[in-house]
Design an enzyme around this catalytic site. Structure first.
Site, mmCIF file in Angstrom:
data_model
loop_
_atom_site.group_PDB
_atom_site.id
_atom_site.type_symbol
_atom_site.label_atom_id
_atom_site.label_comp_id
_atom_site.label_asym_id
_atom_site.label_seq_id
_atom_site.Cartn_x
_atom_site.Cartn_y
_atom_site.Cartn_z
ATOM 1 N N LYS A 1 -0.172 4.967 -3.327
ATOM 2 C CA LYS A 1 -0.508 3.208 -3.705
ATOM 3 C C LYS A 1 -1.596 3.732 -5.818
ATOM 4 O O LYS A 1 -1.178 3.507 -6.559
ATOM 5 C CB LYS A 1 -0.628 2.151 -3.055
ATOM 6 N N ARG B 1 -2.423 4.123 -11.088
ATOM 7 C CA ARG B 1 -3.376 5.048 -11.974
ATOM 8 C C ARG B 1 -3.143 5.302 -13.395
ATOM 9 O O ARG B 1 -3.109 6.081 -14.761
ATOM 10 C CB ARG B 1 -4.466 5.478 -12.000
ATOM 11 N N GLY C 1 -2.182 -6.703 -6.855
ATOM 12 C CA GLY C 1 -3.639 -7.357 -7.730
ATOM 13 C C GLY C 1 -3.779 -5.405 -8.587
ATOM 14 O O GLY C 1 -4.354 -5.662 -9.813
ATOM 15 N N ARG D 1 -4.497 -15.482 -6.152
ATOM 16 C CA ARG D 1 -5.466 -14.762 -5.997
ATOM 17 C C ARG D 1 -6.635 -14.407 -6.640
ATOM 18 O O ARG D 1 -6.611 -14.613 -7.967
ATOM 19 C CB ARG D 1 -5.242 -13.114 -5.156
ATOM 20 N N SER E 1 -14.518 -4.200 -4.876
ATOM 21 C CA SER E 1 -14.561 -3.964 -5.628
ATOM 22 C C SER E 1 -13.854 -3.090 -6.278
ATOM 23 O O SER E 1 -14.214 -2.982 -8.159
ATOM 24 C CB SER E 1 -13.797 -5.487 -5.962
ATOM 25 N N ASP F 1 -7.986 -1.369 3.768
ATOM 26 C CA ASP F 1 -6.625 -1.734 4.039
ATOM 27 C C ASP F 1 -6.221 -1.731 5.500
ATOM 28 O O ASP F 1 -5.215 -1.553 5.782
ATOM 29 C CB ASP F 1 -6.327 -1.008 2.668
ATOM 30 N N LYS G 1 -6.994 -11.100 0.122
ATOM 31 C CA LYS G 1 -5.415 -9.511 -0.450
ATOM 32 C C LYS G 1 -4.255 -10.698 -0.038
ATOM 33 O O LYS G 1 -4.463 -11.491 -0.627
ATOM 34 C CB LYS G 1 -6.056 -9.175 1.592
ATOM 35 N N ARG H 1 1.204 -4.848 4.575
ATOM 36 C CA ARG H 1 0.304 -4.168 5.897
ATOM 37 C C ARG H 1 1.146 -4.304 7.027
ATOM 38 O O ARG H 1 0.434 -4.241 8.095
ATOM 39 C CB ARG H 1 -0.766 -3.986 5.299
HETATM 40 C C1 S3P Z 1 -7.125 -0.977 -4.737
HETATM 41 C C2 S3P Z 1 -8.720 -1.569 -4.353
HETATM 42 C C3 S3P Z 1 -8.856 -2.204 -3.048
HETATM 43 C C4 S3P Z 1 -7.566 -2.835 -2.164
HETATM 44 C C5 S3P Z 1 -6.201 -1.633 -2.890
HETATM 45 C C6 S3P Z 1 -6.580 -1.174 -3.749
HETATM 46 C C7 S3P Z 1 -7.174 -0.085 -5.578
HETATM 47 O O1 S3P Z 1 -8.675 -3.489 -3.487
HETATM 48 O O2 S3P Z 1 -7.714 -3.393 -1.070
HETATM 49 O O3 S3P Z 1 -5.427 -1.799 -2.001
HETATM 50 O O4 S3P Z 1 -6.101 0.786 -6.093
HETATM 51 O O5 S3P Z 1 -7.977 0.349 -6.573
HETATM 52 P P1 S3P Z 1 -10.081 -4.026 -3.535
HETATM 53 O O6 S3P Z 1 -10.603 -3.887 -5.306
HETATM 54 O O7 S3P Z 1 -9.932 -5.663 -3.928
HETATM 55 O O8 S3P Z 1 -11.287 -4.186 -2.763
#
Ligand code: S3P
Length: 428
Positions: free
Chosen positions: A23, A28, A95, A123, A168, A316, A343, A389
């Site tokens: 994902k 990206r 997110g 969030r 993060s 995750d 989350k 999840r």
């Molecule tokens: C992600 C970063 C993580 C992860 C999310 C995907 C990403 O979140 O929990 O499922 O693709 O950069 P955080 O940056 O909030 O830790």
């Protein structure tokens, strides 16, 4: 309401799986393909709802994106050719889409409003808007509380040095992607290393990124060049079946072509630490993102302590790890994972609430959980709480329960793992 029942009649899980694409990497690839001028091709793309939100947003900005199954082509005029959107850009439940997009738009020449579903709109976004504002970004906070919807008016940014208060990858990536179009150097300092997919992919798109001593730096004004991206299987999706294989006596499951980026393989360390048998075969030809095959076989499970630098490497996976811990001998302690509270749901409360319905001995703490095992689990009706999840954790819990487990609102699993129940069935 979409309810799915899982009944397990015992017996080991056997077979092979090729889980859907990663994902984080799929998002990206579309984003950088949209930023670069030219034609980017993506194979192994995750056609889950989150990544489809990213495709629709970058189409709206001006890229021509075609998808056939897991093959995607992104034809873009480059950021300079993007157009403002009068309609809000809807990140759905994602997110990653929202936070990385805010960073990209901040330094672009367009103005747009970013919004999301009712979960995403709760969030926290200040974690990205504060550092981006320090770079000169202009946001209209509408509600005022640092949540979506947010309007960004793109402008010339200035590079900054930013020390991350939380581990993060979304925050790190938002700042680095803003840094691509900022003047001067943008440097992000991480106390604990988070997933580095953005850094790797920027390099694939021709940008120079310097990562050393916990600092990641990018020089502004670099032009991205279209690339060809191969997306490996998502280890966070495989993790559900890896835990299932570790938990059901006699099981052995092989995962083909799964991502083995060391910033994501904390689950492997935990499975080995708990007593499962794990064999990894990295593909020697993998470029950019490492991937390969992993075989997980059941073992007598014992409790572990999980915290510190390991947390971002398995953030995750903690819901399904908590389930696994209910079947391990001893007390498993998860700490330093307060991020779980922000989350898709508050995953500390939601995991404890749902697993207790099955008879698990699990306590929430401010930054984690304490789980005593092994517990005999019973069948029950669980809720996904609208969190993909949590929904998958509930389905895997049926493999340790002595009766069927029904999952309310199971449709949200499509956010990251379309075909999840078919894959589960194929191993039973
Ligand atoms: C992600 C970063 C993580 C992860 C999310 C995907 C990403 O979140 O929990 O499922 O693709 O950069 P955080 O940056 O909030 O830790």
């Amino acid at each position: 309401m979409d309810i799915h029942e899982v009944s397990f009649h015992g017996g080991p899980l056997k077979g092979e799986l090729r889980v859907p694409g990663d994902k984080s990497i799929s998002h990206r690839a579309v984003m950088l393909g949209g930023m670069a001028e030219g034609t980017t091709t993506i194979s192994g793309f995750l056609a889950g709802e989150d990544c489809l939100s990213t495709i629709s947003i970058f189409s709206r900005l001006g890229a021509v994106i075609e998808r056939e199954g897991t093959d995607v082509t992104v034809k873009s005029p480059g950021m300079a050719g993007w157009k403002s959107s009068s309609l809000p850009l809807d990140a759905g439940n994602s997110g990653t889409t929202a936070r990385l997009l805010l960073g990209i738009l901040a330094g672009s020449s367009v103005t747009a409003t970013v919004t999301g579903d009712r979960y995403l709109c709760k969030r926290p976004m200040r974690r990205v808007t504060d550092p981006l504002a320090a770079m000169g970004a202009a946001f209209d906070y509408e509600g005022g509380g640092g949540t979506l919807p947010l309007t960004v008016e793109g402008r010339q940014l200035q590079g900054i040095q930013y020390e991350m208060p939380v581990a993060s990858a979304q925050v790190k990536s938002a700042i680095l992607l803003a840094g691509v179009s900022a003047a001067g150097t943008t440097t992000v300092k991480e106390k604990t290393v988070s997933r580095d997919h953005t850094e790797r992919m920027l390099e694939q798109f021709g940008a120079a990124v310097i990562a050393e001593d916990g600092n990641v730096a990018i020089e502004g004004g670099q032009r991205l060049t279209a690339a060809s991206v191969k997306v490996p299987g998502d280890i966070s999706s495989a993790a559900f079946f890896m835990c299932a294989a570790a938990m059901v006596p006699g099981s052995s499951v092989t995962f083909r072509g799964v991502g083995l980026n060391p910033t994501r393989t904390g689950i492997v360390d935990v499975l080995i630490g708990m007593g499962a048998d794990v064999v990894q075969n990295p593909d020697p030809d993998a470029a950019g993102e490492p991937y390969g095959d992993i075989t997980v076989s059941a073992g007598g499970l014992k409790a572990v302590e999980i915290g510190g630098d390991l947390i971002p490497r398995l953030i995750d996976e903690l819901p399904v790890i908590a389930l696994l811990a209910t079947q391990a001998e001893g007390t498993t302690v998860i700490r330093d994972a307060g991020e779980l509270r922000v989350k898709e749901t508050d995953r500390i409360e939601a995991v404890c609430t749902e697993l207790r319905k099955l008879g698990a001995d699990i306590e929430p703490t401010p930054d984690g959980m304490i789980i005593k095992g092994p517990a005999k689990l019973k069948g029950a009706v669980l809720s996904s709480n609208g969190d993909h999840r949590l929904g998958m954790m509930a389905a895997i819990a049926a493999l340790a329960a002595d009766g069927p487990v029904s999952i309310e609102d199971a449709g949200c699993i499509d956010v990251s793992y379309p075909g999840f129940f078919d894959d589960l069935q194929s191993l039973m």
